[in-house]
Every structure is written in structure tokens, then in C-alpha cells.
Write an enzyme that holds these catalytic residues in place. Structure first.
Site, short mmCIF file in Angstrom:
data_model
loop_
_atom_site.label_atom_id
_atom_site.label_comp_id
_atom_site.label_asym_id
_atom_site.label_seq_id
_atom_site.Cartn_x
_atom_site.Cartn_y
_atom_site.Cartn_z
CG ASP A 29 -0.30 -0.46 2.51
OD1 ASP A 29 0.94 -0.43 2.58
OD2 ASP A 29 -1.02 -0.82 3.43
CD GLU B 34 -8.72 1.21 7.66
OE1 GLU B 34 -8.64 0.30 8.50
OE2 GLU B 34 -8.26 2.36 7.85
CG ASN C 129 -8.62 -1.25 12.09
OD1 ASN C 129 -7.78 -1.95 11.50
ND2 ASN C 129 -9.07 -0.11 11.58
CG HIS D 56 -5.81 -2.07 8.80
ND1 HIS D 56 -5.93 -0.90 9.52
CD2 HIS D 56 -4.48 -2.23 8.59
CE1 HIS D 56 -4.72 -0.40 9.72
NE2 HIS D 56 -3.82 -1.18 9.18
C1 GLP Z 1 -0.36 0.14 8.42
C2 GLP Z 1 -0.09 -0.72 7.20
C3 GLP Z 1 -0.44 -2.18 7.44
C4 GLP Z 1 0.15 -2.63 8.76
C5 GLP Z 1 -0.44 -1.81 9.87
C6 GLP Z 1 0.00 -2.26 11.25
O1 GLP Z 1 -1.66 0.58 8.49
N1 GLP Z 1 -0.80 -0.25 6.05
O2 GLP Z 1 0.04 -2.97 6.36
O3 GLP Z 1 -0.10 -4.01 8.97
O4 GLP Z 1 -0.05 -0.48 9.65
O5 GLP Z 1 0.99 -1.42 11.74
P1 GLP Z 1 1.89 -1.75 12.97
O6 GLP Z 1 2.71 -2.95 12.57
O7 GLP Z 1 2.72 -0.54 13.14
O8 GLP Z 1 1.00 -2.04 14.11
#
Ligand code: GLP
Length: 243
Positions: free
Chosen positions: A67, A143, A136, A138
Site C-alpha cells: 500500500d 479497512e 482494528n 486491517h
Molecule cells: C499500516 C499498514 C499495514 C500494517 C499496519 C500495522 O496501516 N498499512 O500494512 O499491517 O499499519 O501497523 P503496525 O505494525 O505498526 O501495528
């Protein structure tokens, strides 16, 4: 799902890096799907260390990142492209032409999503998809909601997700873009194998839902239950609600 639980986040990251390194030794021309976020950082550091020791070679690999924020170009300090340069790409032997990213500044974002899907198809699909999970539930920027989109698409980010990503934008939620481009859930599920990493108590509830809850668009990661080959790398805290 093949759930593996390790004592610490460091041990979890080392195990995942070893898994990726072994896959690359086995088939050096793997197409890897890559996530951003804090979760894979230690794994990426370990991969750089293994590379420095001559234990992993990225020269024939191709990568597809999950992304990118809309309206943010590759040189922007908040971009996921910059994040990947900093945490992985600059420390391994991956030619820039082998790195595939969604361009959040493309003139037509729908066309950009189609271009990305076509690039994955012409690579023969993703062999090994690495994933993190948002608190959440995702995956990428898919989302939670009433529906999920299968293909790569444009998304409206939830406030919670914008807050989670504020650190990339100087800690100011207001500066986090409201939109992003994300690989679709269906695209990720087409990967031959999926490895997901989650660490810390903050992820315990969504990990429980992902592994043991019902299939629901309210927790996009639950759809990973439909895939034949998913390995989930957890530390004890992230696994603490599993029964
Ligand atoms: C972002 C990314 C996701 C990732 C998520 C979790 O939103 N787009 O691909 O899994 O963060 O982040 P973290 O690993 O910092 O909790």
C-alpha cells in the site's frame, strides 16, 4: 492456520526472517509481497543482517508493497516507499527496477491500481506474501466495514488507522492523508503462501479474531482463514487471547 508462538518479539522476527531467507535460497526469483508498519521492522533488520553475512540474496527477487498513501510521492518522508528504503531496501541487494510500488501521486489512481495488478500478474503472481495486521484487523489498508474489495483499490482511511500512522507525519494526525491505495484482499489471498507477523498485547484481540473468530468483513484479516497456506508468527503477548 499454522500458528507459531515465540517468547519475545525479537525471537519472532528472527524466525520470520529465517523463513523468508530460506524461501529465497530455495527459489531466488521469488515475488515477495511486503508490508510496512512497526511489526515487520525487526524482521527487515534481521534480513539486512543475514544479507551482510552472505546468507540471503535478493538479486533475483521482485517485491510488491501492499500500500501507499494517496497524494504522497516516493521521496516524501511519510511515504511507505521511504519507509521501505530506510528499513530494508538500502541494506540488501535489490535493484530498484525489481521494486514495485503503488504511486500515490499517479494522475489517475484507478488506472494506477490496474497497473499494479497487471504488474503482479506479469510476475506470475506473488509467491510469498508478508503481512502485518492493524489493531482494528486491517490488512494492508483493507479497512473493516460492510464490504471488502478484492482487487487493488483506492481506500478511505479510518481515523484509528490515521492515528496509528501519525508517527510518519511528524506525529500530526491531521497531516496523515485521508486516502490511500491498497492491494486488495483478493490479491493478497492469491499469493502462494502467506506469512503474518504480530507482536504485543495491542494485537491480541485482532489476532484472536483472525485465527479463531468468524469470517467477517468487520475483521478483514479473518479472510486469511480461507487460504491454504498461512503461517502466523506471534510473540506470547499477541497470542495471549488464543485458546
Ligand atoms: C499500516 C499498514 C499495514 C500494517 C499496519 C500495522 O496501516 N498499512 O500494512 O499491517 O499499519 O501497523 P503496525 O505494525 O505498526 O501495528
Amino acid at each position: 492456520m499454522d500458528v507459531r508462538i515465540f517468547q519475545t518479539p525479537e525471537e519472532t522476527a528472527r524466525a520470520l526472517a529465517a523463513r523468508i531467507a530460506a524461501a529465497l535460497r530455495d527459489r531466488p526469483d521469488q515475488a515477495l509481497g511486503l508490508p510496512t508498519g512497526r511489526s515487520p521492522v525487526a524482521t527487515y533488520e534481521e534480513l539486512q543482517r543475514l544479507h551482510a553475512q552472505g546468507q540471503v540474496d535478493f538479486s533475483r527477487a521482485r517485491t510488491f508493497n501492499l500500500d501507499e498513501f494517496a497524494g504522497v510521492d516516493a521521496t516524501h518522508p511519510g511515504s511507505f516507499r521511504r519507509f521501505m528504503d530506510e528499513h530494508l531496501f538500502r541494506g540488501v541487494n535489490l535493484e530498484p527496477t525489481r521494486i514495485h510500488f503503488l504511486d500515490g501521486t499517479a494522475p489517475d489512481l484507478e488506472v494506477e491500481c490496474d497497473r499494479f495488478e497487471a504488474a503482479i500478474e506479469s510476475a506470475g503472481g506473488i509467491d510469498l506474501q508478508l503481512l502485518g495486521i492493524g489493531a482494528n484487523g486491517h490488512v494492508g489498508f483493507n479497512e473493516p466495514g460492510d464490504e471488502l474489495t478484492a482487487r487493488t483499490h483506492r481506500v478511505q482511511l479510518h481515523e484509528a488507522t490515521r492515528r496509528d500512522n501519525a508517527a510518519l507525519f511528524g506525529g500530526e494526525v491531521g497531516r496523515v492523508p485521508r486516502e490511500a491505495l491498497s492491494m486488495g484482499m483478493g490479491t493478497s489471498l492469491k499469493a502462494a503462501a502467506i506469512v503474518l507477523i504480530a507482536t504485543g498485547e495491542r494485537k491480541a484481540a485482532c489476532v484472536h479474531g483472525m485465527v479463531q473468530g468468524p469470517l467477517t468483513t468487520r475483521l478483514p484479516a479473518s479472510f486469511l482463514q480461507t487460504h491454504r497456506h498461512v503461517e502466523v508468527f506471534l510473540d506470547r503477548a499477541a497470542a495471549s487471547r488464543l485458546t
